[in-house]
Scaffold this active site. Structure first.
Site, PDB file in Angstrom:
ATOM      1  N   MET A 133      31.624   8.302   5.364  1.00 30.02           N
ATOM      2  CA  MET A 133      31.862   9.367   6.334  1.00 30.02           C
ATOM      3  C   MET A 133      31.969   8.795   7.748  1.00 30.02           C
ATOM      4  O   MET A 133      32.949   9.026   8.456  1.00 30.02           O
ATOM      5  CB  MET A 133      30.722  10.391   6.302  1.00 30.02           C
ATOM      6  CG  MET A 133      30.449  11.034   4.965  1.00 30.02           C
ATOM      7  SD  MET A 133      29.127  12.267   5.131  1.00 30.02           S
ATOM      8  CE  MET A 133      28.528  12.340   3.451  1.00 30.02           C
ATOM      9  N   GLU A 250      21.385  15.529   1.224  1.00 25.51           N
ATOM     10  CA  GLU A 250      21.286  14.205   1.834  1.00 25.51           C
ATOM     11  C   GLU A 250      20.183  14.184   2.888  1.00 25.51           C
ATOM     12  O   GLU A 250      19.398  13.224   2.973  1.00 25.51           O
ATOM     13  CB  GLU A 250      22.617  13.816   2.476  1.00 25.51           C
ATOM     14  CG  GLU A 250      22.565  12.476   3.200  1.00 25.51           C
ATOM     15  CD  GLU A 250      23.884  12.085   3.854  1.00 25.51           C
ATOM     16  OE1 GLU A 250      23.876  11.116   4.645  1.00 25.51           O
ATOM     17  OE2 GLU A 250      24.901  12.741   3.579  1.00 25.51           O
TER      18      GLU A 250
END
Length: 388
Positions: A133, A250
């Site tokens: 990401m 996460e």
């Protein structure tokens, strides 16, 4: 501290059995190798296969893929806690990252063919995955991602770079967040699976970090990488929704890690303070130190109750992004306070790597940064509070 710790009530007998399995695995396959892996800058690849054989990977993955088919985050949390408690935070990022950061995208958004192709070997520990990401110029600002994937016939041409990618050196495939429609805002992101050996896909590292030495963290570069459309998870344009689906897990993963590690560090500091003497008395008998210990013990217990509630919410599919953000920033910041006081109680010895507190001091600092900084977590919470 055990005399004042509140009993945890969120686990049943099956969870306790799983904890025993994980603990034995950590003692046998992880702890003896930590120093060597730290020197190497990565864990040994065989660890994933051993974890797969033991049933520690793909806890919630379908049985068809070899997974446990148990959608209960309490098992994930147990695995995180046992590794973190043993001082293997870097290894937790590698192994538990498979369960919490990689597999969920394949489970929720992968077709049956994609699951057979990537999830099955991931669960077995035969392949290693990563997710990309963060970019050099964006940090926690995912909406500003500039890596692009333009359509070219039935393929996409991927161009850009990513950084701070965990498991990036060992990964056989990487789930890459890219902008496939530059004019569509947040509806223009997609998740593409880039595989080892694709022309134009390169990596550099591991990065020289101040902590988490055993966690391979790299930079990835994509120079006109041709990615077939069949490597897109879900549909093009669904990427932002897919990220929002899993980012709370996460962030809870990070909070659980900090929670377990700070408890272990506090216990070690308490033991040291009750054994070490100065000026004719135990360090723990100085009133200032007793107050420090009392404050930390109380704050740890309060935080654990909240984290356990978040674990239960996750186990029932009810964890929302604001609650996860609260847990992430609060617990990781508390961890910084605990480790700072713990090191101070150790005095000069706390600054030597002979004591675990020094390793925790180095390993824990990044927890307030990755997965979204403390400031970003507060922004997420504040926006929800003030929206009309």
């Amino acid at each position: 501290m055990s005399s004042v710790a509140l009993p945890r009530t969120i686990f049943d007998e099956s969870h306790d059995d799983f904890r025993d399995t994980v603990r034995r695995f950590v003692q046998r396959e992880v702890s003896p190798h930590l120093d060597a892996w730290t020197e190497a800058g990565r864990v040994d690849r065989s660890l994933f296969a051993k974890a797969g054989e033991t049933g520690l990977l793909g806890i919630s993955a379908p049985a068809r893929t070899g997974g446990g088919d148990v959608d209960d985050f309490r098992y994930n949390a147990i695995m995180i806690e046992e590794l973190a408690s043993a001082g293997a935070t870097a290894v937790s990022m590698s192994l538990c990252g498979i369960n919490d950061l990689i597999a969920p995208y394949l489970i929720a958004f992968g077709s049956e063919q994609q699951q057979d192709r990537w999830l099955t070997p991931l669960v077995a520990g035969e392949q290693i995955g990563a997710i990309a990401m963060t970019e050099p110029g964006t940090g926690s600002d995912l909406a500003s991602i500039s890596t692009t994937a333009r359509a070219d016939g039935d393929d996409f041409i991927l161009t850009g770079s990513k950084t701070f990618i965990s498991n990036g050196l060992l990964a056989d495939f990487v789930i890459v967040v890219a902008r496939t429609d530059p004019d569509a805002g947040r509806a223009g992101f997609s998740l593409l699976v880039v595989e080892e050996g694709m022309p134009g896909f390169t990596r550099s590292g591991p990065l020289k970090k101040i902590g988490l030495g055993a966690q391979d963290t790299v930079e990835l570069s994509f120079a006109e990488v041709r990615v077939p459309a069949e490597n897109v998870l879900g549909k093009p344009g669904d990427g932002w929704m897919q990220l929002r689906h899993n980012l709370p897990i996460e962030r809870l993963h990070i909070a659980v890690t900090s929670m377990a590690r700070m408890r272990a560090t506090f216990e070690q500091a308490l033991e040291y303070a009750t054994q070490r003497t100065a000026f004719g008395q135990r360090i723990a008998d100085f009133q200032a130190n007793r107050f420090y210990l009392a404050e930390l013990a109380t704050q740890i217990e309060v935080a654990q109750v909240f984290v356990d509630r978040c674990i239960l919410d996750a186990a029932h599919g009810q964890l929302d992004e604001v609650t996860a953000a609260m847990a992430k920033w609060w617990v990781t910041e508390l961890h910084q306070k605990v480790i700072d006081r713990a090191l101070q109680l150790h005095g000069g010895y706390g600054y030597t790597r002979e004591y675990p507190v020094a390793h925790d001091y180095l390993d824990s600092r990044v927890a307030t940064i990755y997965g979204g900084t403390t400031e970003i977590m507060k922004e997420i919470i504040g926006r929800r509070l003030t929206r009309e």
